[in-house]
Motif scaffolding. Structure first.
Motif, short mmCIF file in Angstrom:
data_model
loop_
_atom_site.label_atom_id
_atom_site.label_comp_id
_atom_site.label_asym_id
_atom_site.label_seq_id
_atom_site.Cartn_x
_atom_site.Cartn_y
_atom_site.Cartn_z
N ILE A 1 0.83 -1.21 0.00
CA ILE A 1 0.00 0.00 0.00
C ILE A 1 0.87 1.26 0.00
N LEU A 2 1.91 1.25 0.84
CA LEU A 2 2.79 2.41 0.91
C LEU A 2 3.48 2.66 -0.42
N ARG A 3 3.97 1.60 -1.06
CA ARG A 3 4.66 1.78 -2.34
C ARG A 3 3.71 2.33 -3.40
N VAL A 4 2.52 1.75 -3.49
CA VAL A 4 1.56 2.22 -4.49
C VAL A 4 1.18 3.67 -4.21
N ALA A 5 0.93 4.01 -2.95
CA ALA A 5 0.53 5.37 -2.62
C ALA A 5 1.64 6.37 -2.91
N LEU A 6 2.87 6.03 -2.57
CA LEU A 6 3.99 6.95 -2.80
C LEU A 6 4.26 7.15 -4.28
N ILE A 7 4.21 6.06 -5.05
CA ILE A 7 4.43 6.18 -6.49
C ILE A 7 3.31 6.97 -7.13
N ALA A 8 2.08 6.77 -6.67
CA ALA A 8 0.96 7.55 -7.19
C ALA A 8 1.15 9.03 -6.91
N GLY B 1 19.06 -13.81 5.88
CA GLY B 1 18.73 -13.41 4.52
C GLY B 1 17.42 -12.65 4.45
N ASP B 2 16.46 -13.05 5.29
CA ASP B 2 15.17 -12.34 5.31
C ASP B 2 15.34 -10.90 5.78
N VAL B 3 16.22 -10.67 6.73
CA VAL B 3 16.46 -9.31 7.20
C VAL B 3 17.03 -8.46 6.06
N CYS B 4 17.92 -9.04 5.26
CA CYS B 4 18.47 -8.31 4.12
C CYS B 4 17.38 -7.98 3.11
N GLY B 5 16.49 -8.95 2.85
CA GLY B 5 15.39 -8.68 1.93
C GLY B 5 14.46 -7.62 2.45
N ALA B 6 14.17 -7.67 3.74
CA ALA B 6 13.31 -6.65 4.35
C ALA B 6 14.00 -5.28 4.32
N ALA B 7 15.32 -5.27 4.44
CA ALA B 7 16.06 -4.00 4.39
C ALA B 7 15.88 -3.34 3.02
N ALA B 8 15.90 -4.14 1.96
CA ALA B 8 15.66 -3.58 0.63
C ALA B 8 14.28 -2.96 0.53
N GLN B 9 13.30 -3.64 1.14
CA GLN B 9 11.93 -3.16 1.08
C GLN B 9 11.76 -1.85 1.84
N VAL B 10 12.25 -1.79 3.08
CA VAL B 10 12.06 -0.56 3.86
C VAL B 10 12.89 0.58 3.29
N ALA B 11 14.07 0.26 2.74
CA ALA B 11 14.90 1.31 2.14
C ALA B 11 14.22 1.91 0.92
N GLU B 12 13.59 1.07 0.09
CA GLU B 12 12.93 1.59 -1.10
C GLU B 12 11.71 2.44 -0.74
N ILE B 13 10.94 1.99 0.25
CA ILE B 13 9.78 2.77 0.68
C ILE B 13 10.23 4.11 1.25
N ALA B 14 11.27 4.09 2.08
CA ALA B 14 11.78 5.33 2.67
C ALA B 14 12.32 6.26 1.59
N ALA B 15 13.02 5.70 0.60
CA ALA B 15 13.55 6.52 -0.49
C ALA B 15 12.43 7.16 -1.30
N LEU B 16 11.39 6.39 -1.60
CA LEU B 16 10.24 6.95 -2.33
C LEU B 16 9.59 8.07 -1.53
N ALA B 17 9.48 7.87 -0.21
CA ALA B 17 8.91 8.92 0.64
C ALA B 17 9.76 10.19 0.58
N GLY B 18 11.07 10.03 0.63
CA GLY B 18 11.95 11.19 0.54
C GLY B 18 11.83 11.91 -0.79
N LEU B 19 11.76 11.16 -1.87
CA LEU B 19 11.63 11.76 -3.19
C LEU B 19 10.30 12.49 -3.35
N LEU B 20 9.23 11.92 -2.75
CA LEU B 20 7.94 12.59 -2.82
C LEU B 20 7.94 13.86 -1.98
N MET B 21 8.57 13.83 -0.80
CA MET B 21 8.66 15.02 0.02
C MET B 21 9.36 16.15 -0.73
#
Length: 258
Positions: free
Chosen positions: A130-137, A235-255
C-alpha cells in the motif's frame, strides 16, 4: 583491462540473479560456486536501475494510455514485484511474522524459516505494498511520466542497502543466506556509494539527498531491531532492508517533489 571487464560482467550477472528473475548468460558469474557477494554488493545498484527502469517504464506507459496515477502506480509496483520474484515481499512478511510471533530467539528464527504467512506477515506485506503504491501515485501526480526516474533512484539506492545489515550485524544462524552472504565492507561501501550517486542523478540533488538520508535511517533502524530480536542478520532481514529502504527513499523523493 579484459580481466576487469570480465569481473564486471560476472558481478553484474550475479547481482541480476540475486536480486531479480532475469536470465543472465550462463557463461558469466559464479555459477555453481554460489554468488560472489563482493561482486553482488558492488553491482547491486545496477540491478536496482534495471528494476527501477522496468517499473518506471510501466508507469509511463500506464499514464500514457490514460490510466490514473493510482492505477499506473499499481501496475508499476506489480511489474517490480514480478521482476524480482516477490523476493523482498516474502522477506518482509517472514521478518514480521518472526519478530512479532516468536517469544524466544529460537522461536523467532524458526518462524522466519517457515514458509507459511501469519497475521503479522500478512499485515506487513499489505502495508508495504500500500505504501509503495501510494507513494508512487503521489510522485506520478506531481511529476507525471518523469516520475519513473524516481523509481530508478529508489531501486538503485535500496539494493546495495539490502546488504548493509551483513556488515552491521553478525549472522544470526550458522547456515543460510545471512551466514553465506557476507560481502566485504569495501564492496558494500562501493555499492552504497554507487547507489547514492544513482539516486542523486535520477532523483535530483534535493530529492536524492532526502532519499539517501531516509533510506539509510530505515536500514539502521531495521538493523537495530534485528539485533534486539534475533541477535544478528538473516537473509530475510536483508530482503526486508531492501523493502524498507525503497519505501523510505520513495517517501523522501515525494517530500522533495511536493
Amino acid at each position: 583491462m579484459p580481466d576487469l571487464i570480465t569481473r564486471g560482467a560476472d558481478a553484474l550477472a550475479d547481482a541480476l540473479r540475486f536480486f531479480t528473475r532475469l536470465p543472465a548468460p550462463a557463461r558469466f558469474g559464479a555459477q555453481e560456486t554460489g554468488p560472489l557477494f563482493d561482486g553482488v554488493a558492488a553491482a547491486a545498484p545496477v540491478a536496482g536501475v534495471v528494476v527501477g527502469a522496468v517499473s518506471g517504464a510501466t508507469l509511463a506507459l500506464a499514464l500514457g494510455v490514460g490510466l490514473t496515477p493510482l492505477a499506473g502506480s499499481a501496475f508499476a509496483t506489480a511489474a517490480a514485484v514480478a521482476l524480482c520474484g516477490a523476493l523482498h515481499e516474502d522477506a518482509i512478511a517472514d521478518v514480521a511474522d518472526g519478530f512479532g510471533g516468536g517469544r524466544t530467539r529460537e522461536q523467532k528464527l524458526a518462524i522466519m524459516r517457515d514458509s507459511a504467512v501469519g497475521s503479522y506477515g500478512a499485515a506487513a506485506l499489505a502495508l508495504a505494498l500500500i505504501l509503495r503504491v501510494a507513494l508512487i501515485a503521489g510522485l506520478a501526480e506531481a511529476q507525471g511520466p518523469s516520475a519513473g526516474l524516481a523509481l530508478v533512484a529508489a531501486a538503485a539506492l535500496a539494493r546495495p542497502l539490502a546488504l548493509a545489515p551483513t556488515r552491521l550485524l553478525p549472522p544470526a544462524r550458522t547456515d543460510g543466506a545471512g551466514h553465506a552472504a557476507r560481502p566485504s565492507l569495501a564492496a558494500v561501501l562501493a555499492g552504497c556509494g554507487l547507489g547514492a550517486a544513482a539516486a542523486l542523478l535520477a532523483g535530483g540533488l534535493a530529492g536524492g539527498l532526502v532519499a539517501i538520508l531516509l533510506a539509510g535511517l530505515a536500514v539502521l533502524g531495521l538493523s537495530a531491531l534485528s539485533r534486539r530480536q534475533i541477535g544478528g542478520v538473516t537473509g530475510d532481514v536483508c530482503g526486508a532492508a531492501a523493502q524498507v529502504a525503497e519505501i523510505a527513499a520513495l517517501a523522501g523523493l515525494l517530500m522533495a517533489a511536493s
